[in-house]
Scaffold this active site. Structure first.
Site, mmCIF file in Angstrom:
data_model
loop_
_atom_site.group_PDB
_atom_site.id
_atom_site.type_symbol
_atom_site.label_atom_id
_atom_site.label_comp_id
_atom_site.label_asym_id
_atom_site.label_seq_id
_atom_site.Cartn_x
_atom_site.Cartn_y
_atom_site.Cartn_z
ATOM 1 N N CYS A 182 18.270 -0.104 35.341
ATOM 2 C CA CYS A 182 18.388 -0.145 33.866
ATOM 3 C C CYS A 182 18.297 -1.564 33.301
ATOM 4 C CB CYS A 182 19.663 0.550 33.410
ATOM 5 S SG CYS A 182 21.144 0.032 34.279
ATOM 6 N N LYS A 202 30.340 8.886 38.884
ATOM 7 C CA LYS A 202 30.019 8.059 37.725
ATOM 8 C C LYS A 202 29.798 8.970 36.529
ATOM 9 C CE LYS A 202 27.005 4.527 36.030
ATOM 10 N NZ LYS A 202 26.054 3.480 36.330
ATOM 11 N N ARG A 217 26.399 -2.388 27.693
ATOM 12 C CA ARG A 217 24.974 -2.254 27.346
ATOM 13 C C ARG A 217 24.536 -3.375 26.423
ATOM 14 N NH1 ARG A 217 24.586 4.392 27.249
ATOM 15 N NH2 ARG A 217 25.210 4.599 29.432
ATOM 16 N N ARG A 235 22.334 9.096 29.235
ATOM 17 C CA ARG A 235 22.077 9.299 30.666
ATOM 18 C C ARG A 235 22.678 10.617 31.146
ATOM 19 N NH1 ARG A 235 20.503 4.005 31.330
ATOM 20 N NH2 ARG A 235 21.987 2.291 31.055
ATOM 21 N N GLU A 295 30.796 15.217 43.767
ATOM 22 C CA GLU A 295 29.900 14.047 43.740
ATOM 23 C C GLU A 295 30.312 13.023 44.800
ATOM 24 O OE1 GLU A 295 27.220 13.005 42.375
ATOM 25 O OE2 GLU A 295 26.847 14.063 40.506
ATOM 26 N N LYS A 318 34.197 5.696 38.121
ATOM 27 C CA LYS A 318 33.828 4.839 36.994
ATOM 28 C C LYS A 318 33.556 5.694 35.774
ATOM 29 C CE LYS A 318 30.079 1.899 35.511
ATOM 30 N NZ LYS A 318 28.736 1.486 35.772
ATOM 31 N N TYR A 326 36.816 -7.050 34.663
ATOM 32 C CA TYR A 326 36.441 -8.288 33.981
ATOM 33 C C TYR A 326 37.663 -9.189 33.787
ATOM 34 C CZ TYR A 326 32.354 -5.405 33.192
ATOM 35 O OH TYR A 326 31.267 -4.587 33.388
#
Ligand code: PBG
Ligand code: ZN
Length: 324
Positions: free
Chosen positions: A124, A197, A207, A218, A234, A249, A314
């Site tokens: 992406c 995800k 983004r 998505r 998953e 996530k 972060y």
């Protein structure tokens, strides 16, 4: 029968900070933290990211210094995302031996070899349409994309990546990457799968930060946030394909899923506290309505408690500066 009040008084173990310390069940240490960074090519300027106060795009030309600075702070693991100025339909830059993914890995490994470098493997950031792979109509062509993910993973491994972290959310991507890595002689490089995800509304600031061109969403490849059983499915699918780490996530809104995976797999588990989670804490703290450092520790603690071994956040450098 366990003792009951008045024989039992739960307050007895809370009466001093020393006592609270020795009965605390959950810890947060430097080795639990992974710092996601944004690296921009073709510029010498740090660009602050508006939606993520305190975070900037790092110019590639200053990445080596930044890697050394972070390592000296005590950072153990880093995840670079590229901000490309060479986007095309297929994201071909990410497949090149001298493309951004490979260059970021090489620069960090050379400047700070002790850092565990975990490049994000996706398209992406390198496609003109902003989707996580090659388009067919208005969705991603799963099977073509996983072949390319294998090529990108091998380039990252050749550049010195310690762990490969595919985030494209395509079916079979872990198996395809494992096969490509093994064929190229990288059978000892682990895969950290973005295994569960969600198609989340919490990726907004990322983004903007990554300069993705995405129009639409998505939802055909990322998971529906409302599905708990599918979320476990998953992750177990990725484990069966050979993943070495599993991931959930975003993190805070999905602690139930983290706990489910923890109970159903023996693999190390990663929580990704995403950009929207970061922004919610930062902006609330800026308004003076919450104590930032305390909320960061409480929320990251909840992820550890739910079963996460590692946390991508972060806040990593800030926590290291404050002391853990
Ligand atoms: C996509 C990708 C996303 C993030 C990292 N890689 C989400 C998306 O755009 O769908 C989000 C990270 C964040 O919000 O912090 N491969
Ligand atoms: Zn992507």
């Amino acid at each position: 029968m366990p003792a009951q009040f008045p024989q039992a008084r739960l307050r007895r173990l809370r009466s001093s900070s020393a006592l609270r310390d020795i009965v605390r069940e959950t810890s947060l240490k430097a080795e639990h933290l992974v710092y996601p960074i944004f690296v921009e090519e073709d510029t010498d300027e740090f660009t602050p990211i508006e939606g993520m106060p305190g975070q900037s795009r790092i110019p590639e030309s200053r990445l080596a210094d930044e890697a050394r600075r972070l390592s000296a702070l005590g950072l153990r693991s880093i995840m670079p995302f590229g901000i490309s100025h060479h986007k095309d339909e297929t994201g071909s830059d990410a497949l090149k031996e001298d493309g951004m993914v490979a260059r970021m890995v090489r620069i960090i490994k050379e400047a700070a070899p002790e850092l565990v470098v975990i490049p994000d493997i996706c398209f992406c950031e390198y496609t003109s349409h902003g989707h996580c792979g090659i388009l067919k109509g208005n969705t991603v062509d799963n099977d073509l994309t996983i072949k390319n993910l294998g090529i990108q993973a091998v380039q990252a491994a050749k550049a010195g990546a310690d762990i490969i972290a595919p985030s494209s959310a395509q079916d079979g991507q872990v198996a395809a990457i494992r096969e490509a890595l093994d064929e190229a002689g990288f059978e000892d490089i682990p895969i950290m799968a973005y295994s569960t995800k969600l198609a989340s509304a919490l990726y907004g600031p990322f983004r903007e930060a990554a300069g993705t061109e995405l129009k639409g969403d998505r939802k055909t490849y990322q998971m529906d946030p409302m599905n708990r059983r599918e979320a476990l499915r998953e992750s177990l699918a990725d484990e069966a394909e050979g993943a070495d780490f599993l991931m959930v996530k975003p993190a805070l809104a999905y602690l139930d899923i983290m706990a489910d995976i923890r109970r159903n797999s023996l693999l190390p588990l990663v929580a990704y506290q995403v950009s929207g989670e970061y922004a919610m804490i930062k902006f609330a703290a800026a308004q003076g309505v919450i104590d930032e450092s305390a909320v960061v520790r409480e929320t990251l603690g909840s992820m550890r408690r739910a079963g996460a071994d590692l946390i991508m956040t972060y806040f990593a450098p800030q926590l290291l500066e404050e002391g853990l």
